[in-house]
Design an enzyme around this catalytic site. Structure first.
Site, mmCIF file in Angstrom:
data_model
loop_
_atom_site.group_PDB
_atom_site.id
_atom_site.type_symbol
_atom_site.label_atom_id
_atom_site.label_comp_id
_atom_site.label_asym_id
_atom_site.label_seq_id
_atom_site.Cartn_x
_atom_site.Cartn_y
_atom_site.Cartn_z
ATOM 1 N N ARG A 144 0.815 -1.198 0.000
ATOM 2 C CA ARG A 144 0.000 0.000 0.000
ATOM 3 C C ARG A 144 0.859 1.263 0.000
ATOM 4 O O ARG A 144 0.534 2.249 -0.633
ATOM 5 C CB ARG A 144 -0.915 0.007 1.229
ATOM 6 C CG ARG A 144 -1.787 1.214 1.244
ATOM 7 C CD ARG A 144 -2.754 1.391 2.407
ATOM 8 N NE ARG A 144 -3.171 0.281 3.216
ATOM 9 C CZ ARG A 144 -4.181 -0.527 2.922
ATOM 10 N NH1 ARG A 144 -4.841 -0.387 1.793
ATOM 11 N NH2 ARG A 144 -4.508 -1.486 3.743
ATOM 12 N N TYR A 145 1.927 1.221 0.775
ATOM 13 C CA TYR A 145 2.788 2.394 0.916
ATOM 14 C C TYR A 145 3.993 2.260 -0.017
ATOM 15 O O TYR A 145 4.370 1.153 -0.388
ATOM 16 C CB TYR A 145 3.269 2.507 2.368
ATOM 17 C CG TYR A 145 2.158 2.689 3.377
ATOM 18 C CD1 TYR A 145 1.470 3.890 3.460
ATOM 19 C CD2 TYR A 145 1.811 1.660 4.246
ATOM 20 C CE1 TYR A 145 0.462 4.063 4.401
ATOM 21 C CE2 TYR A 145 0.801 1.824 5.192
ATOM 22 C CZ TYR A 145 0.127 3.026 5.260
ATOM 23 O OH TYR A 145 -0.870 3.198 6.202
ATOM 24 N N ARG A 148 7.304 0.065 1.672
ATOM 25 C CA ARG A 148 7.220 -1.070 2.591
ATOM 26 C C ARG A 148 6.021 -1.950 2.262
ATOM 27 O O ARG A 148 5.037 -1.469 1.704
ATOM 28 C CB ARG A 148 7.174 -0.607 4.046
ATOM 29 C CG ARG A 148 6.057 0.347 4.395
ATOM 30 C CD ARG A 148 6.498 1.224 5.577
ATOM 31 N NE ARG A 148 5.421 2.026 6.130
ATOM 32 C CZ ARG A 148 5.005 3.176 5.588
ATOM 33 N NH1 ARG A 148 5.530 3.608 4.472
ATOM 34 N NH2 ARG A 148 4.043 3.858 6.167
ATOM 35 N N CYS A 157 -3.489 -18.210 14.113
ATOM 36 C CA CYS A 157 -3.141 -17.539 15.363
ATOM 37 C C CYS A 157 -3.360 -18.527 16.504
ATOM 38 O O CYS A 157 -4.240 -19.387 16.424
ATOM 39 C CB CYS A 157 -4.029 -16.324 15.618
ATOM 40 S SG CYS A 157 -3.570 -14.873 14.672
ATOM 41 N N CYS A 161 -8.526 -12.851 18.244
ATOM 42 C CA CYS A 161 -9.189 -11.676 18.797
ATOM 43 C C CYS A 161 -10.504 -11.508 18.048
ATOM 44 O O CYS A 161 -10.540 -11.550 16.820
ATOM 45 C CB CYS A 161 -8.346 -10.429 18.574
ATOM 46 S SG CYS A 161 -6.656 -10.605 19.163
ATOM 47 N N CYS A 164 -10.855 -9.045 15.024
ATOM 48 C CA CYS A 164 -9.749 -9.155 14.061
ATOM 49 C C CYS A 164 -10.062 -8.478 12.726
ATOM 50 O O CYS A 164 -11.065 -8.779 12.082
ATOM 51 C CB CYS A 164 -9.443 -10.624 13.809
ATOM 52 S SG CYS A 164 -8.135 -10.850 12.582
ATOM 53 N N ARG A 166 -8.545 -9.017 10.056
ATOM 54 C CA ARG A 166 -8.399 -9.966 8.947
ATOM 55 C C ARG A 166 -9.262 -11.199 9.128
ATOM 56 O O ARG A 166 -8.898 -12.283 8.671
ATOM 57 C CB ARG A 166 -6.926 -10.338 8.770
ATOM 58 C CG ARG A 166 -6.104 -9.123 8.462
ATOM 59 C CD ARG A 166 -4.873 -9.337 7.638
ATOM 60 N NE ARG A 166 -4.252 -8.034 7.487
ATOM 61 C CZ ARG A 166 -3.407 -7.508 8.364
ATOM 62 N NH1 ARG A 166 -2.990 -8.212 9.391
ATOM 63 N NH2 ARG A 166 -2.926 -6.294 8.182
ATOM 64 N N ASP A 326 -11.515 -1.163 13.352
ATOM 65 C CA ASP A 326 -11.965 -1.247 11.957
ATOM 66 C C ASP A 326 -13.404 -1.771 11.894
ATOM 67 O O ASP A 326 -13.777 -2.662 12.664
ATOM 68 C CB ASP A 326 -11.062 -2.195 11.158
ATOM 69 C CG ASP A 326 -9.660 -1.625 10.993
ATOM 70 O OD1 ASP A 326 -9.526 -0.389 10.884
ATOM 71 O OD2 ASP A 326 -8.697 -2.420 10.982
ATOM 72 N N ASP A 363 -7.215 3.478 10.275
ATOM 73 C CA ASP A 363 -6.802 2.874 9.021
ATOM 74 C C ASP A 363 -8.002 3.080 8.100
ATOM 75 O O ASP A 363 -9.062 2.481 8.295
ATOM 76 C CB ASP A 363 -6.460 1.392 9.228
ATOM 77 C CG ASP A 363 -5.307 0.964 8.335
ATOM 78 O OD1 ASP A 363 -5.152 1.568 7.250
ATOM 79 O OD2 ASP A 363 -4.575 0.022 8.710
ATOM 80 N N LYS A 370 -3.064 4.463 7.088
ATOM 81 C CA LYS A 370 -3.256 4.983 8.445
ATOM 82 C C LYS A 370 -3.269 6.500 8.429
ATOM 83 O O LYS A 370 -2.346 7.123 7.921
ATOM 84 C CB LYS A 370 -2.132 4.487 9.347
ATOM 85 C CG LYS A 370 -2.081 2.969 9.475
ATOM 86 C CD LYS A 370 -0.903 2.530 10.314
ATOM 87 C CE LYS A 370 -0.812 1.020 10.427
ATOM 88 N NZ LYS A 370 -0.410 0.362 9.173
HETATM 89 C C1 LIG Z 1 0.297 -0.675 9.005
HETATM 90 C C2 LIG Z 1 0.798 -1.080 7.698
HETATM 91 C C3 LIG Z 1 2.157 -0.960 7.364
HETATM 92 C C4 LIG Z 1 3.186 -0.426 8.337
HETATM 93 O O1 LIG Z 1 2.903 0.908 8.639
HETATM 94 P P1 LIG Z 1 3.883 1.731 9.583
HETATM 95 O O2 LIG Z 1 3.189 3.047 9.779
HETATM 96 O O3 LIG Z 1 5.174 1.874 8.828
HETATM 97 O O4 LIG Z 1 4.070 0.962 10.854
HETATM 98 C C5 LIG Z 1 2.552 -1.336 6.115
HETATM 99 N N1 LIG Z 1 1.667 -1.799 5.200
HETATM 100 C C6 LIG Z 1 0.361 -1.907 5.477
HETATM 101 C C7 LIG Z 1 -0.558 -2.400 4.421
HETATM 102 C C8 LIG Z 1 -0.123 -1.557 6.729
HETATM 103 O O5 LIG Z 1 -1.428 -1.696 7.014
#
Ligand SMILES: *Cc1c(COP(=O)(O)O)cnc(C)c1O
Length: 402
Positions: A144-145, A148, A157, A161, A164, A166, A326, A363, A370
């Site tokens: 998404r980002y 990362r 798990c 929870c 959850c 997911r 969520d 989120d 986020k």
């Molecule tokens: C939360 C999340 C991350 C990590 O986010 P950080 O703000 O760097 O901790 C990376 N990818 C996805 C899809 C996420 O939901």
């Protein structure tokens, strides 16, 4: 499963099981409450069994009927038996030992024992509120980002929870660890995308994998030059703390820089067992953060969250994120107004260590990522003077002239 390893690690202490008081064990702390629970519910088993994590997984509670042997079930809990509640039920004996009693409003109990309200859909709820499926270039990966990725390495798990995020993934197949072949597709994607400098292993819970399988993932990812940091998201230190063995921590420390985010919910989760698990991870040089979901009637007051944050800092865990819950299907009994989260932050900032203050985020439904939420400290401008309010509500000016 590295059963031999767990057994080998415990071999030297066979005689320890007969020592009094029963809570004494040289390899891992066992509270009197847990020792007592073991005696009553697993009369054929020993403390050595109790501190073995495969034993905990194998002996987990997976049905409402089993729960009724130690919980006085409420009507809405009992009604889930035979209903089509989506998310599997699974609670480790260790975590179950923290739940005993007849109070259906017990905070930890509500996080893991299903209630019939899980079948009530409310406006705004959806199966995949974060649209993770739309941001998944290959199975098990969410990109998404820009720099990362989230790598969902297993569906399993040790304890589920009830809120959850997911649920839609986890409920597909209980107890399915992914195969190496499935992982390799995701690893190949990461290898082919040099912009990825941060890989976050999540699931399911990555720390339910045997050491050897987890090490396969970490070593493959560490061998990719552009992957700078590795992270693991887990609840294992809270629900299966004996999983944090010496052999696990000595394996993990080979893959630095590695960070771990632990899913904590409530101050009562910070037990001697969980403290030992966190301290072992911290001693292995792993920076620890906590991720907490804001839950109605469980942790949605400033006092409870502050108590959690303080307990976490004492075991070297930095409160990292506080999440607005969520809107997954059947979550309205868990969700809180956004104002409750803002109120918590307002009561932390300035009043306690900055290290105790998490980022409060939503989120964003639809896959926006986020988004941070802050109480309003900025009042606006008077000419070029920035008008500010401090934590006590007093007004100040900053000369923002440059
Ligand atoms: C939360 C999340 C991350 C990590 O986010 P950080 O703000 O760097 O901790 C990376 N990818 C996805 C899809 C996420 O939901």
């Amino acid at each position: 499963m590295k059963n031999e390893e767990v057994v080998a690690e415990h071999r030297e202490t066979d005689e320890a099981t007969s020592l009094e008081p029963p809570s004494y064990h040289p390899l891992f702390p066992v509270s009197n409450r847990s020792a007592d629970f073991l005696k009553r519910h697993f009369p054929g088993s020993t403390l050595k069994d109790w501190i073995s994590w495969p034993w905990q997984v194998k002996n987990s509670f997976t049905s409402v009927d089993q729960l009724s042997t130690f919980l006085g079930l409420s009507e809405s809990e009992a009604a889930t038996a035979g209903s089509d509640v989506q998310l599997p039920l699974r609670i480790t004996p260790y975590f179950a030992s923290l739940l005993e009693g007849n109070d259906p409003f017990h905070a930890l109990r509500r996080t893991v024992v299903p209630v019939i309200q899980e079948l009530t859909m409310s406006p705004g709820e959806s199966e995949d509120p974060l649209s993770e499926m739309d941001h998944s270039p290959v199975p098990q990966l969410v990109h998404r980002y820009p720099d990362r990725v989230l790598f969902l390495v297993t569906n399993f798990c040790s304890t589920y929870c009830r809120y959850c995020t997911r649920t839609h993934i986890v409920s597909q197949q209980e107890k399915a660890h992914s195969t190496r072949k499935q992982w390799d597709v995701a690893i190949e994607y990461i290898r082919n995308h040099p912009e990825i400098r941060d890989v976050l292993l999540s699931g399911g819970d990555p720390l339910t994998l045997p050491d050897s399988r987890l090490e396969y993932l970490l070593s493959q990812l560490r061998a990719i030059p552009h992957v700078e940091i590795l992270r693991i998201g887990t609840k294992v230190p809270v629900v299966l703390p004996m999983r944090i063995t010496r052999s696990l921590t000595s394996m993990l420390r080979k893959y630095h820089p590695l960070m771990i985010s632990i899913h904590f919910t409530h101050p009562d989760e910070v037990t001697p067992e969980t403290a030992e698990a966190c301290n072992r991870l911290a001693d292995a040089g792993i920076p620890l953060g906590s991720q907490t979901v804001l839950l109605h009637g469980i942790n949605d007051t400033p006092d409870i969250y502050k108590s959690l944050a303080h307990k976490l800092l004492k075991v070297r865990v930095k409160p990292y994120y506080l999440y607005q819950c969520d809107p997954i299907p059947g979550s309205s009994h868990f969700r809180t107004p956004v104002e409750s989260g803002l109120e918590i932050i307002r009561n932390l900032r300035g009043f306690t260590s900055g290290y105790a203050v998490p980022h409060y985020v939503i989120d964003a439904p639809g896959g926006g990522g986020k988004i941070p939420l802050l109480p309003n400290y900025v009042e606006g401008y008077d000419g070029k003077d920035l008008l500010l309010k401090n934590y006590e509500g007093r007004s100040f000016r900053y000369p923002d002239y440059l």
